[in-house]
Write an enzyme that holds these catalytic residues in place. Sequence first.
Site, PDB file in Angstrom:
ATOM      1  N   THR A   1       7.473  26.345   7.367  1.00 26.31           N
ATOM      2  CA  THR A   1       6.163  25.762   7.085  1.00 26.31           C
ATOM      3  C   THR A   1       5.066  26.691   7.586  1.00 26.31           C
ATOM      4  OG1 THR A   1       7.220  23.627   7.450  1.00 26.31           O
ATOM      5  CG2 THR A   1       4.836  23.629   7.220  1.00 26.31           C
TER       6      THR A   1
ATOM      7  N   SER B   1      13.311   6.471 -13.150  1.00 22.52           N
ATOM      8  CA  SER B   1      12.255   7.264 -13.769  1.00 22.52           C
ATOM      9  C   SER B   1      12.163   8.645 -13.127  1.00 22.52           C
ATOM     10  CB  SER B   1      10.929   6.508 -13.640  1.00 22.52           C
ATOM     11  OG  SER B   1       9.850   7.384 -13.696  1.00 22.52           O
ATOM     12  N   SER B   2      12.229   8.665 -11.791  1.00 21.30           N
ATOM     13  CA  SER B   2      12.125   9.967 -11.100  1.00 21.30           C
ATOM     14  C   SER B   2      13.295  10.869 -11.437  1.00 21.30           C
ATOM     15  CB  SER B   2      12.106   9.770  -9.588  1.00 21.30           C
ATOM     16  OG  SER B   2      11.005   9.026  -9.214  1.00 21.30           O
TER      17      SER B   2
ATOM     18  N   TYR C   1       9.225  15.551   1.582  1.00 16.28           N
ATOM     19  CA  TYR C   1       9.056  16.889   1.026  1.00 16.28           C
ATOM     20  C   TYR C   1       8.888  16.875  -0.482  1.00 16.28           C
ATOM     21  CZ  TYR C   1       9.083  18.852   5.497  1.00 16.28           C
ATOM     22  OH  TYR C   1       8.693  19.147   6.760  1.00 16.28           O
TER      23      TYR C   1
ATOM     24  N   TRP D   1       7.339  -0.400   4.181  1.00 17.56           N
ATOM     25  CA  TRP D   1       7.924   0.319   3.045  1.00 17.56           C
ATOM     26  C   TRP D   1       9.323   0.794   3.396  1.00 17.56           C
ATOM     27  CZ3 TRP D   1       9.265   5.569   1.956  1.00 17.56           C
ATOM     28  CH2 TRP D   1       9.117   6.454   3.021  1.00 17.56           C
TER      29      TRP D   1
ATOM     30  N   SER E   1      -0.630  27.436  -3.608  1.00 17.40           N
ATOM     31  CA  SER E   1      -0.252  28.844  -3.783  1.00 17.40           C
ATOM     32  C   SER E   1      -0.730  29.404  -5.116  1.00 17.40           C
ATOM     33  CB  SER E   1       1.272  28.998  -3.706  1.00 17.40           C
ATOM     34  OG  SER E   1       1.756  28.454  -2.511  1.00 17.40           O
TER      35      SER E   1
ATOM     36  N   HIS F   1      14.972  12.117  12.931  1.00 16.72           N
ATOM     37  CA  HIS F   1      13.751  12.217  13.754  1.00 16.72           C
ATOM     38  C   HIS F   1      12.825  11.031  13.517  1.00 16.72           C
ATOM     39  CE1 HIS F   1      11.731  14.946  10.486  1.00 16.72           C
ATOM     40  NE2 HIS F   1      11.473  13.690  10.243  1.00 16.72           N
ATOM     41  N   HIS F   2      13.129  10.220  12.525  1.00 13.78           N
ATOM     42  CA  HIS F   2      12.342   9.001  12.321  1.00 13.78           C
ATOM     43  C   HIS F   2      12.854   7.846  13.158  1.00 13.78           C
ATOM     44  CE1 HIS F   2       9.910  10.523   8.976  1.00 13.78           C
ATOM     45  NE2 HIS F   2      10.975  11.235   8.680  1.00 13.78           N
TER      46      HIS F   2
ATOM     47  N   HIS G   1       0.844  -1.199   0.000  1.00 11.93           N
ATOM     48  CA  HIS G   1       0.000   0.000   0.000  1.00 11.93           C
ATOM     49  C   HIS G   1       0.881   1.252   0.000  1.00 11.93           C
ATOM     50  CE1 HIS G   1      -2.767   3.127   1.297  1.00 11.93           C
ATOM     51  NE2 HIS G   1      -2.028   3.327   2.383  1.00 11.93           N
TER      52      HIS G   1
ATOM     53  N   ARG H   1       1.531   0.764  15.392  1.00 16.87           N
ATOM     54  CA  ARG H   1       1.170   0.651  13.993  1.00 16.87           C
ATOM     55  C   ARG H   1       1.604  -0.724  13.469  1.00 16.87           C
ATOM     56  NH1 ARG H   1       5.812   4.443  11.075  1.00 16.87           N
ATOM     57  NH2 ARG H   1       4.815   3.758   9.148  1.00 16.87           N
TER      58      ARG H   1
ATOM     59  N   ASP I   1       7.292  22.827 -25.374  1.00 12.66           N
ATOM     60  CA  ASP I   1       7.232  21.455 -24.846  1.00 12.66           C
ATOM     61  C   ASP I   1       8.274  21.350 -23.747  1.00 12.66           C
ATOM     62  OD1 ASP I   1       7.187  18.549 -24.558  1.00 12.66           O
ATOM     63  OD2 ASP I   1       6.189  18.523 -26.509  1.00 12.66           O
TER      64      ASP I   1
ATOM     65  N   HIS J   1      13.418  11.418   4.487  1.00 19.38           N
ATOM     66  CA  HIS J   1      12.816  12.693   4.852  1.00 19.38           C
ATOM     67  C   HIS J   1      12.726  13.655   3.667  1.00 19.38           C
ATOM     68  CE1 HIS J   1      10.865  15.559   7.303  1.00 19.38           C
ATOM     69  NE2 HIS J   1      11.568  16.436   6.618  1.00 19.38           N
TER      70      HIS J   1
ATOM     71  N   GLU K   1      12.309  12.789   0.800  1.00 24.93           N
ATOM     72  CA  GLU K   1      11.203  12.202   0.041  1.00 24.93           C
ATOM     73  C   GLU K   1       9.858  12.748   0.496  1.00 24.93           C
ATOM     74  OE1 GLU K   1      10.883  10.292  -2.569  1.00 24.93           O
ATOM     75  OE2 GLU K   1       8.738   9.839  -2.376  1.00 24.93           O
TER      76      GLU K   1
ATOM     77  N   LYS L   1       4.438  29.616   5.303  1.00 21.66           N
ATOM     78  CA  LYS L   1       3.581  29.275   4.164  1.00 21.66           C
ATOM     79  C   LYS L   1       2.112  29.373   4.538  1.00 21.66           C
ATOM     80  CE  LYS L   1       6.321  27.085   1.042  1.00 21.66           C
ATOM     81  NZ  LYS L   1       5.839  27.443  -0.257  1.00 21.66           N
TER      82      LYS L   1
HETATM   83  C1  HEM Z   1       5.941  20.633  10.350  1.00 18.99           C
HETATM   84  C2  HEM Z   1       6.410  19.723   9.569  1.00 18.99           C
HETATM   85  C3  HEM Z   1       6.680  18.293   9.976  1.00 18.99           C
HETATM   86  C4  HEM Z   1       7.289  17.800  11.086  1.00 18.99           C
HETATM   87  C5  HEM Z   1       7.874  18.612  12.236  1.00 18.99           C
HETATM   88  C6  HEM Z   1       7.291  16.360  10.965  1.00 18.99           C
HETATM   89  C7  HEM Z   1       7.833  15.494  11.891  1.00 18.99           C
HETATM   90  C8  HEM Z   1       7.793  14.120  11.803  1.00 18.99           C
HETATM   91  C9  HEM Z   1       8.413  13.210  12.727  1.00 18.99           C
HETATM   92  C10 HEM Z   1       9.205  13.623  13.959  1.00 18.99           C
HETATM   93  C11 HEM Z   1       8.152  11.943  12.304  1.00 18.99           C
HETATM   94  C12 HEM Z   1       8.621  10.633  12.947  1.00 18.99           C
HETATM   95  C13 HEM Z   1       7.642  10.150  13.916  1.00 18.99           C
HETATM   96  C14 HEM Z   1       8.013   8.803  14.442  1.00 18.99           C
HETATM   97  O1  HEM Z   1       8.158   7.844  13.653  1.00 18.99           O
HETATM   98  O2  HEM Z   1       8.126   8.685  15.666  1.00 18.99           O
HETATM   99  C15 HEM Z   1       7.368  12.044  11.111  1.00 18.99           C
HETATM  100  C16 HEM Z   1       6.911  10.957  10.382  1.00 18.99           C
HETATM  101  C17 HEM Z   1       6.434  11.053   9.104  1.00 18.99           C
HETATM  102  N1  HEM Z   1       6.139  12.217   8.429  1.00 18.99           N
HETATM  103 FE1  HEM Z   1       6.306  14.110   9.162  1.00 18.99          FE
HETATM  104  N2  HEM Z   1       6.666  16.001   9.810  1.00 18.99           N
HETATM  105  C18 HEM Z   1       6.299  17.146   9.169  1.00 18.99           C
HETATM  106  C19 HEM Z   1       5.678  17.227   7.941  1.00 18.99           C
HETATM  107  C20 HEM Z   1       5.506  16.158   7.099  1.00 18.99           C
HETATM  108  C21 HEM Z   1       5.130  16.258   5.710  1.00 18.99           C
HETATM  109  C22 HEM Z   1       4.884  17.560   4.972  1.00 18.99           C
HETATM  110  C23 HEM Z   1       5.064  14.995   5.238  1.00 18.99           C
HETATM  111  C24 HEM Z   1       4.724  14.482   3.853  1.00 18.99           C
HETATM  112  C25 HEM Z   1       3.958  15.017   3.022  1.00 18.99           C
HETATM  113  C26 HEM Z   1       5.375  14.098   6.312  1.00 18.99           C
HETATM  114  C27 HEM Z   1       5.377  12.726   6.180  1.00 18.99           C
HETATM  115  C28 HEM Z   1       5.750  11.872   7.166  1.00 18.99           C
HETATM  116  C29 HEM Z   1       5.762  10.440   7.016  1.00 18.99           C
HETATM  117  C30 HEM Z   1       5.395   9.658   5.745  1.00 18.99           C
HETATM  118  C31 HEM Z   1       6.175   9.913   8.237  1.00 18.99           C
HETATM  119  C32 HEM Z   1       6.275   8.453   8.648  1.00 18.99           C
HETATM  120  C33 HEM Z   1       7.266   7.647   7.926  1.00 18.99           C
HETATM  121  C34 HEM Z   1       7.232   6.223   8.421  1.00 18.99           C
HETATM  122  O3  HEM Z   1       7.706   5.971   9.544  1.00 18.99           O
HETATM  123  O4  HEM Z   1       6.738   5.344   7.703  1.00 18.99           O
HETATM  124  N3  HEM Z   1       5.626  14.832   7.428  1.00 18.99           N
HETATM  125  N4  HEM Z   1       7.163  13.384  10.810  1.00 18.99           N
HETATM  126 CU   LIG Z   2      10.733  13.214   8.440  1.00 18.18          CU
END
Ligand code: HEM
Ligand SMILES: [Cu+2]
Lengths: 525, 264
Positions: A328, A169-170, A257, A142, A268, A302-303, A77, A450, A106, A253, A255, A331
């Site tokens: 952020t 591709s990307s 963004y 993933w 915007s 942070h992950h 997924h 999770r 083009d 990370h 990614e 914005k």
């Molecule tokens: C204010 C902005 C943001 C902050 C401070 C932030 C912070 C965090 C942190 C600390 C985690 C890790 C949490 C953990 O696993 O314990 C996380 C996970 C995640 N964030 Fe954000 N985030 C922000 C914005 C975004 C944005 C814009 C996206 C994507 C469009 C995003 C997508 C994700 C994803 C996909 C995960 C989980 C990845 C995984 O473990 O599978 N975040 N974020």
């Molecule tokens: Cu992150």
Amino acid sequence: MSTNIDKLHDDHHHTPSGIMRWITTTNHKDIGTLYLWFSLLMFFIGGFMALVIRAELFQPGLQLVIPGFFNQMTTMHALIMIFGAVMPAFVGLANWQIPLMIGAPDMALPRLNNWSFWILPFAFTMMISTLFFESGGPAAGWTLYPPLSLQGGDSMPFVILSIHMLGLSSILGAINVIATILNMRAPGMTLMKMPIFVWTWLITAFLLIAAMPVLAGAITMLLTDRFFGTTFFTASGGGDPVMFQHIFWFFGHPEVYILILPAFGIISTIIPAFSRKKLFGYDSMVYATASIALLSFVVWAHHMFTVGMPLAGEIFFMLTTMLIAVPTGVKVFNWVATMWRGSMTFETPMLFAIAFIVLFTIGGFSGLMLAMVPADFQYHDTYFVVAHFHYVLVPGAVFAIIAAVYYWLPKWTGKMYDESLGKIHFWLTTIFVNLTFFPMHFVGLAGMPRRIPDYAVQFADFNAIASVGAFGFGLSQLMFVYILYKTLKKDVTAEDKVWDGAEGLEWTLSSPPPYHSFNVAPKID
Amino acid sequence: MRILTTLLIASFPGSIFADWETNMPRGVTPTSEIAYDIHMLIFYITVVIGILVFGAMLYSIIYHRKSVGHKPASFHESTKVEIIWTVIPFIILVGMAIPATKALILMEDTRDSEITLKVTGYQWMWQYEYLEDDVSFFSKIDTASNTARRLNSGLDVFEVDDYLRNVDNVVVLPTDTKIRILLTASDVIHAWWVPELGGKKDAIPGYINEMWIDISKPGIYRGQCAELCGKDHGFMPIVVKAVPKDEYIKWVSIQKDEKIAKNR
Ligand code: HEM
Ligand SMILES: [Cu+2]
Ligand SMILES: [Cu+2]
């Protein structure tokens, strides 16, 4: 505009018809269309898997699938939604819009463009086919963390090869975007006069080029660990499983963004159009996007706050992550300031854009909470994280994509969609998205991890609600398909300037625009 | 809406047994309390920011719409305003970073512990070793849950006591004692997590991670593995029984006696 000459040229253009038109096309509009349809298909395949997950989680106990298959569903997924749905949708929008917005005929590298699209169907066919292997598809999430991912069955090399293809591709797509933007702008369009969507894509393209090779490196090391006796990530051979996580998130990370910056560009664009007022703080929007992109390379850990980093590391990554909230925030404030004292109307694209601002901000708030390491020790790997990233990705990235399609569809096709159906689609989608993902905050905080197929009974109620929401959300998207179908069946009637408040070169062209967008570059002053 | 969802929920089987917990538990250790306090602090801050931002937006949506005849203003930048809303969030963040950093320093300080518990993750169970007392055992999901959780087991999981949250061998720990926990794993990465005792930490092959707890109240505390570790990841519960110190000492000596009896 010399429309006559355009027409003449178009008549001379010999494109093969039928399927060969699409296979051999080097036209940015055709390729954009291919990307967008492909992305829609992937949304439904990935969405179907999400519904398998939510159906199993509707009640405690296992009713539908065995745990091993459940893990394959969560893994596939995510891979499909990220690489197959959201990213190709943005590339599709880039293909359609960038030449139109910068006054180019083009994309700069049309053959490359054809390739970057046509790699995708093969990559995903291979990836998805692993589900039918005897040992099943990938099931380690993933994030592909070793040692677990090294235990996978026969699917692993196939999945890794397909991720390599997606990365290729990307990167090709990103090169094309950069080449186009840097070389093919209409005379007079300086960088700081570019439409903001073009800016966000330019920055995204650089992120792609920097991040994808890192992922490629990480998964190649996994491959050699598994098949060629290396032990990069195997502790018993002197390797380090945590190293993989560092490399993965150094890609991961940026990614996330990559998945949101083009969305910022879309919002915007749409908010000013329906506020009938210029975007507030264009310059600071550009700088904010650039600083988010730069910061995104120094926050990766942070992950992985729970892997046992040294204290100094934890503090560093906490502070840098919190820092991202500043641009952020800028914005979000700028969007609100754009709406402020405007003259707003609420057509479907605007509705989705407003919902984006509110719900993305909620995701930003939970992101900020997750950045606080002491609390993240509790949040990490729970449904709270699942709620966070779905808020930024579904009512974030996906809403922006839907908004963009409603906004530009009349331009692309010359046909107006049914506004009242669009509004119904919006309300259903917004209600169900919250019903699905808001309760996940609660169960996460209350202690539900999770990636589990079954849960203790105290989590039952909110999970049931989330499952109902998910099915509602999924079904509402069939309405989107119906709206598209209904629109495409119509006759061409849309005006050239579909929205009275819209600005930009694309609205100076006919709807639909000529095959080669601008044969004569427009002048910008 | 509320009524609708309540009705919806009421029709689900077994929901009368479930509760509506929506927040992080405050827990019974210094680390869990810190996590909770930081969590609430930042939560309230985001609520305030949310009310301001969404409030401004809502006001604008209501009053600055074309249908009420509002004419668009022409401003589109203001360096002053933009500096203000860059600097103020920054100051708020500094305000949050200070308590968070302090808390973190305290949480990572495992010195001066009185006893050490070593936890090893296996697919799919835990091994516990009391290093000072030479007591050790494995702990895995209890039989009742393990039977009921099979696909189409035909059993009603709501009837099972502490479904998925019970184990065969409980970890017994003393209250009012600084306990150092060492974590590692033998196969893949796991994470040991009991929410009421504070945060989680990964158990990683080849690594020895540390955390500490100091339980203030006797009781049973439940948790489970929090890092995807394969097909039975969802079925690796953790149960900690916290007892007063004297009772704990008794428990340890019984364990030792049993061990001697077994070895004889
Ligand atoms: C204010 C902005 C943001 C902050 C401070 C932030 C912070 C965090 C942190 C600390 C985690 C890790 C949490 C953990 O696993 O314990 C996380 C996970 C995640 N964030 Fe954000 N985030 C922000 C914005 C975004 C944005 C814009 C996206 C994507 C469009 C995003 C997508 C994700 C994803 C996909 C995960 C989980 C990845 C995984 O473990 O599978 N975040 N974020
Ligand atoms: Cu992150
Ligand atoms: Cu696990």
